[in-house]
Structure formats: C-alpha cells, structure tokens
Design an enzyme around this catalytic site. Structure first.
Site, PDB file in Angstrom:
ATOM      1  N   SER A  13       0.843  -1.199   0.000  1.00 20.84           N
ATOM      2  CA  SER A  13       0.000   0.000   0.000  1.00 20.84           C
ATOM      3  C   SER A  13       0.872   1.241   0.000  1.00 20.84           C
ATOM      4  O   SER A  13       1.674   1.461   0.911  1.00 20.84           O
ATOM      5  CB  SER A  13      -0.906   0.025   1.226  1.00 20.84           C
ATOM      6  OG  SER A  13      -1.453   1.320   1.366  1.00 20.84           O
ATOM      7  N   HIS A  38      -1.121  -1.121  -4.452  1.00 24.41           N
ATOM      8  CA  HIS A  38      -2.388  -0.794  -3.795  1.00 24.41           C
ATOM      9  C   HIS A  38      -2.457   0.703  -3.520  1.00 24.41           C
ATOM     10  O   HIS A  38      -1.560   1.267  -2.887  1.00 24.41           O
ATOM     11  CB  HIS A  38      -2.482  -1.584  -2.481  1.00 24.41           C
ATOM     12  CG  HIS A  38      -3.788  -1.445  -1.765  1.00 24.41           C
ATOM     13  ND1 HIS A  38      -4.929  -2.109  -2.137  1.00 24.41           N
ATOM     14  CD2 HIS A  38      -4.124  -0.714  -0.674  1.00 24.41           C
ATOM     15  CE1 HIS A  38      -5.914  -1.806  -1.311  1.00 24.41           C
ATOM     16  NE2 HIS A  38      -5.459  -0.954  -0.410  1.00 24.41           N
ATOM     17  N   ASP A  40      -4.636   3.674  -1.811  1.00 23.43           N
ATOM     18  CA  ASP A  40      -5.690   3.984  -0.841  1.00 23.43           C
ATOM     19  C   ASP A  40      -6.180   5.405  -1.057  1.00 23.43           C
ATOM     20  O   ASP A  40      -5.493   6.369  -0.734  1.00 23.43           O
ATOM     21  CB  ASP A  40      -5.143   3.826   0.584  1.00 23.43           C
ATOM     22  CG  ASP A  40      -4.977   2.372   0.968  1.00 23.43           C
ATOM     23  OD1 ASP A  40      -5.954   1.610   0.823  1.00 23.43           O
ATOM     24  OD2 ASP A  40      -3.866   1.989   1.393  1.00 23.43           O
ATOM     25  N   MET A  42      -8.697   8.275  -0.053  1.00 20.30           N
ATOM     26  CA  MET A  42      -9.509   8.681   1.112  1.00 20.30           C
ATOM     27  C   MET A  42      -9.952  10.125   0.960  1.00 20.30           C
ATOM     28  O   MET A  42      -9.203  10.962   0.451  1.00 20.30           O
ATOM     29  CB  MET A  42      -8.682   8.544   2.390  1.00 20.30           C
ATOM     30  CG  MET A  42      -8.082   7.164   2.596  1.00 20.30           C
ATOM     31  SD  MET A  42      -7.251   7.057   4.192  1.00 20.30           S
ATOM     32  CE  MET A  42      -6.489   5.443   4.062  1.00 20.30           C
ATOM     33  N   HIS A  71      -8.310   1.262  -4.081  1.00 22.28           N
ATOM     34  CA  HIS A  71      -9.225   1.045  -2.958  1.00 22.28           C
ATOM     35  C   HIS A  71      -9.880   2.385  -2.638  1.00 22.28           C
ATOM     36  O   HIS A  71      -9.238   3.271  -2.075  1.00 22.28           O
ATOM     37  CB  HIS A  71      -8.405   0.512  -1.774  1.00 22.28           C
ATOM     38  CG  HIS A  71      -9.176   0.334  -0.510  1.00 22.28           C
ATOM     39  ND1 HIS A  71      -8.566   0.017   0.692  1.00 22.28           N
ATOM     40  CD2 HIS A  71     -10.508   0.417  -0.245  1.00 22.28           C
ATOM     41  CE1 HIS A  71      -9.483  -0.081   1.626  1.00 22.28           C
ATOM     42  NE2 HIS A  71     -10.664   0.163   1.100  1.00 22.28           N
ATOM     43  N   MET A  73     -12.012   4.735  -0.641  1.00 18.52           N
ATOM     44  CA  MET A  73     -12.639   5.010   0.661  1.00 18.52           C
ATOM     45  C   MET A  73     -13.209   6.421   0.591  1.00 18.52           C
ATOM     46  O   MET A  73     -12.772   7.341   1.286  1.00 18.52           O
ATOM     47  CB  MET A  73     -11.597   4.873   1.787  1.00 18.52           C
ATOM     48  CG  MET A  73     -11.200   3.427   2.048  1.00 18.52           C
ATOM     49  SD  MET A  73      -9.667   3.264   2.981  1.00 18.52           S
ATOM     50  CE  MET A  73      -8.491   3.345   1.639  1.00 18.52           C
ATOM     51  N   MET A 142     -11.334  -5.951   5.341  1.00 18.10           N
ATOM     52  CA  MET A 142     -10.576  -5.005   6.160  1.00 18.10           C
ATOM     53  C   MET A 142     -10.290  -5.649   7.520  1.00 18.10           C
ATOM     54  O   MET A 142     -11.220  -6.048   8.226  1.00 18.10           O
ATOM     55  CB  MET A 142     -11.361  -3.710   6.378  1.00 18.10           C
ATOM     56  CG  MET A 142     -11.617  -2.868   5.136  1.00 18.10           C
ATOM     57  SD  MET A 142     -10.158  -2.418   4.179  1.00 18.10           S
ATOM     58  CE  MET A 142      -9.162  -1.561   5.408  1.00 18.10           C
ATOM     59  N   GLY A 147      -8.845   3.942   7.050  1.00 27.03           N
ATOM     60  CA  GLY A 147      -8.513   5.354   7.280  1.00 27.03           C
ATOM     61  C   GLY A 147      -7.054   5.609   7.569  1.00 27.03           C
ATOM     62  O   GLY A 147      -6.539   6.666   7.237  1.00 27.03           O
ATOM     63  N   PHE A 148      -6.390   4.637   8.169  1.00 26.60           N
ATOM     64  CA  PHE A 148      -4.999   4.858   8.566  1.00 26.60           C
ATOM     65  C   PHE A 148      -4.179   3.577   8.411  1.00 26.60           C
ATOM     66  O   PHE A 148      -4.697   2.477   8.619  1.00 26.60           O
ATOM     67  CB  PHE A 148      -4.919   5.322  10.029  1.00 26.60           C
ATOM     68  CG  PHE A 148      -5.679   6.594  10.274  1.00 26.60           C
ATOM     69  CD1 PHE A 148      -5.106   7.830   9.988  1.00 26.60           C
ATOM     70  CD2 PHE A 148      -6.973   6.557  10.759  1.00 26.60           C
ATOM     71  CE1 PHE A 148      -5.814   9.013  10.190  1.00 26.60           C
ATOM     72  CE2 PHE A 148      -7.699   7.725  10.966  1.00 26.60           C
ATOM     73  CZ  PHE A 148      -7.106   8.954  10.680  1.00 26.60           C
ATOM     74  N   GLY A 149      -2.908   3.756   8.093  1.00 32.77           N
ATOM     75  CA  GLY A 149      -1.986   2.635   8.109  1.00 32.77           C
ATOM     76  C   GLY A 149      -1.460   2.435   9.521  1.00 32.77           C
ATOM     77  O   GLY A 149      -1.704   3.240  10.417  1.00 32.77           O
ATOM     78  N   GLY A 150      -0.766   1.336   9.702  1.00 36.06           N
ATOM     79  CA  GLY A 150      -0.077   1.106  10.964  1.00 36.06           C
ATOM     80  C   GLY A 150      -0.943   0.705  12.131  1.00 36.06           C
ATOM     81  O   GLY A 150      -0.495   0.742  13.286  1.00 36.06           O
ATOM     82  N   ASP A 180      -6.659  -6.544   4.009  1.00 37.49           N
ATOM     83  CA  ASP A 180      -6.085  -5.202   4.082  1.00 37.49           C
ATOM     84  C   ASP A 180      -6.097  -4.693   5.520  1.00 37.49           C
ATOM     85  O   ASP A 180      -7.167  -4.511   6.101  1.00 37.49           O
ATOM     86  CB  ASP A 180      -6.895  -4.256   3.180  1.00 37.49           C
ATOM     87  CG  ASP A 180      -6.223  -2.915   2.992  1.00 37.49           C
ATOM     88  OD1 ASP A 180      -5.057  -2.756   3.393  1.00 37.49           O
ATOM     89  OD2 ASP A 180      -6.877  -2.014   2.416  1.00 37.49           O
ATOM     90  N   GLY A 181      -4.895  -4.474   6.047  1.00 39.98           N
ATOM     91  CA  GLY A 181      -4.781  -3.854   7.357  1.00 39.98           C
ATOM     92  C   GLY A 181      -4.028  -4.702   8.365  1.00 39.98           C
ATOM     93  O   GLY A 181      -4.428  -5.825   8.671  1.00 39.98           O
ATOM     94  N   GLY A 182      -2.902  -4.177   8.816  1.00 42.91           N
ATOM     95  CA  GLY A 182      -2.159  -4.875   9.862  1.00 42.91           C
ATOM     96  C   GLY A 182      -1.491  -6.159   9.417  1.00 42.91           C
ATOM     97  O   GLY A 182      -1.136  -7.004  10.248  1.00 42.91           O
ATOM     98  N   GLY A 202       1.088  -2.168   4.044  1.00 40.71           N
ATOM     99  CA  GLY A 202       1.695  -0.846   3.943  1.00 40.71           C
ATOM    100  C   GLY A 202       2.934  -0.746   4.803  1.00 40.71           C
ATOM    101  O   GLY A 202       4.071  -0.830   4.318  1.00 40.71           O
TER     102      GLY A 202
HETATM  103  C1  DX5 Z   1      -6.370   1.392   5.519  1.00 39.27           C
HETATM  104  C2  DX5 Z   1      -5.841   1.033   4.162  1.00 39.27           C
HETATM  105  C3  DX5 Z   1      -4.792  -0.018   4.166  1.00 39.27           C
HETATM  106  C4  DX5 Z   1      -3.643   0.299   5.065  1.00 39.27           C
HETATM  107  C5  DX5 Z   1      -2.621  -0.772   5.125  1.00 39.27           C
HETATM  108  O1  DX5 Z   1      -7.465   2.227   5.377  1.00 39.27           O
HETATM  109  O2  DX5 Z   1      -6.879   0.584   3.333  1.00 39.27           O
HETATM  110  O3  DX5 Z   1      -4.387  -0.293   2.833  1.00 39.27           O
HETATM  111  O4  DX5 Z   1      -3.036   1.491   4.692  1.00 39.27           O
HETATM  112  O5  DX5 Z   1      -1.606  -0.308   5.939  1.00 39.27           O
HETATM  113  P1  DX5 Z   1      -0.949  -1.240   7.064  1.00 39.27           P
HETATM  114  O6  DX5 Z   1      -0.398  -2.404   6.348  1.00 39.27           O
HETATM  115  O7  DX5 Z   1       0.061  -0.358   7.661  1.00 39.27           O
HETATM  116  O8  DX5 Z   1      -2.053  -1.616   8.006  1.00 39.27           O
HETATM  117 ZN    ZN Z   2      -6.406  -0.261   1.315  1.00 39.61          ZN
END
Ligand code: DX5
Ligand code: ZN
Length: 235
Positions: A13, A38, A40, A42, A71, A73, A142, A147-150, A180-182, A202
C-alpha cells in the site's frame, strides 16, 4: 477449504510510502517483487483521513507495469470511478456503504473494462456480497478500520475470511480474496490459513529497511500445505 497451493499475491500500500518520492517508491517495490500496487484513496468524509485522487494514479501509471489496485474510501464513489479508470486503474474496489446501489456500481466498473471489487469493513457481514458475486472480481476484507496505516490487525475477522473462502469456492468463481490492514509476517500465516490469496501491506513493506526481504517474509509466511495439495499431479 484450506489455503491455496500458489504463493499469495503481495500488494504494498502506497499509503506508507514516502510521498515526496512516490515514483522511486513504486519502482523500488516493483523491483523488490511486489505483484500489485495498492492505492488507498480517502476523502476525509467516508474515512477520517485524506490521501490522493486520480491525478496521482495517472502520474504513476507510466512508471510501473504492476496492476494498480485502487481502494476507494470515498462517498459517493460513483462520480469518480470513470476518472480512476481513465487514470489507469486496473482494479477498482468500493465499500458497499459508499453508495446506494452496489450492483450498479460494480456493473459500471466492469463496463469500463476494469476488475470490480467489494470491500468489507470489520462490521460489514459477508451477506453483502452474496448476491453480487457474478459481478465481483475481488473481495477485500478489512482487518483494521479503514482510514490509517499502521493499525493493529483485527483477528476477529479471521472467521469471516474463512467463510468467504468457502463462499468463493462453492461459487466456483475466480475471485481474489484480499486482506487489508495490519498484515505482517506475523499475522500473514493465519490469514493465509483462512484462505486469503492477496495480502495488502503498507507499514510492513514501506516501513522496513529492505523492501525485498519484507515482501518475501510476508509471502513466505504461507502455512504448510495440507497433504491433499502435496499430492502428485492428478493425485
Ligand atoms: C487502511 C488502508 C490499508 C492500510 C494498510 O485504510 O486501506 O491499505 O493502509 O496499511 P498497514 O499495512 O500499515 O495496516
Ligand atoms: Zn487499502
């Protein structure tokens, strides 16, 4: 059904990349073995963060051969789908909550010659996609709130991934099951065991010092194959 015998697709991502060096970051992950890019998108409305729109996708398009996995959002998503298609997106995925007519939205994406995806938030049930499988090329689960990475991986979503695996297999359709996510080398085994075929990551890629090693560590986290998959061809 347990995991598939092929290695999973890895889709880093861009959200976790250095935004001042996007072209170089994309080239680096492609060189490091990433399968898909990928993106994102937003809007600060559907999710509490703002990233980028079709202009950034269009600017990056000439610099990579990787399929662009967009993706969305954003709400509404429908007015922007054509712009992302024209920008060079290969896959366009939407959240069912972003518009009133998911079926129509997927038809629209397909009509533009793009692969259509449905994204399920942690609280969104799998029933949302059951009646649109014929228009769905990708289902994205998800494993964080968007909304956020990490953020921390939500293991509460594992049964949903497994249920979607069964649903896809029973349908006989060629649908990619994305997570997607974590996603990290630590969380990937459970996700793969549940039947995912594409891992989006990401922080675990762009936050690592060596992108190739990071991608390989996630891809190689595949659980041991069950005996049925180890049998000789035709066995
Ligand atoms: C969250 C995004 C993801 C996210 C992945 O809204 O859709 O793609 O950024 O980031 P990590 O891998 O850091 O969770
Ligand atoms: Zn995503």
């Amino acid at each position: 059904m347990l995991s598939r015998p092929t290695p999973p697709l890895i889709a880093p991502s861009l959200l976790a990349a250095d935004f001042a060096r996007l072209k170089e970051e994309v080239a680096a992950i492609e060189h490091a073995g990433a399968d898909w890019l990928h993106l994102d998108v937003m809007d600060g409305h559907f999710v509490p963060n703002i990233t980028f729109g079709p202009l950034v996708a269009k600017a990056l398009r000439p610099h990579t051969k990787m399929p662009m996995d967009v993706h969305l959002m954003i709400a509404p998503a429908d007015p922007y789908i054509t712009a992302f298609a024209e920008a060079g997106a290969d896959h366009i995925s939407v959240h069912p909550e972003s518009g009133p007519h998911l079926h129509r939205t997927l038809q629209h994406i397909r009509s533009l010659g793009k692969k259509a995806g449905v994204v399920l938030n942690p609280a969104t049930p799998i029933e949302t996609v059951v009646n649109v499988l014929d228009l769905t090329d990708l289902i994205m689960v998800m494993t964080v709130n968007p909304g956020f990475g990490g953020q921390a991986f939500l293991s509460s979503q594992l049964p949903k991934i497994a249920a979607l695996r069964r649903l896809i297999d029973e349908s006989g359709r060629d649908i990619v099951l994305q997570i997607d996510g974590g996603v990290t080398a630590k969380t990937a085994p459970a996700v793969l065991e549940a039947g995912a075929t594409c891992l989006i990551a990401g922080t675990a890629v762009f936050g690592a010092p060596d992108y190739a090693a990071a991608i390989a560590s996630i891809r190689d986290a595949a659980p041991a194959l069950p005996p049925a998959f180890s049998a000789s061809p035709g066995g």
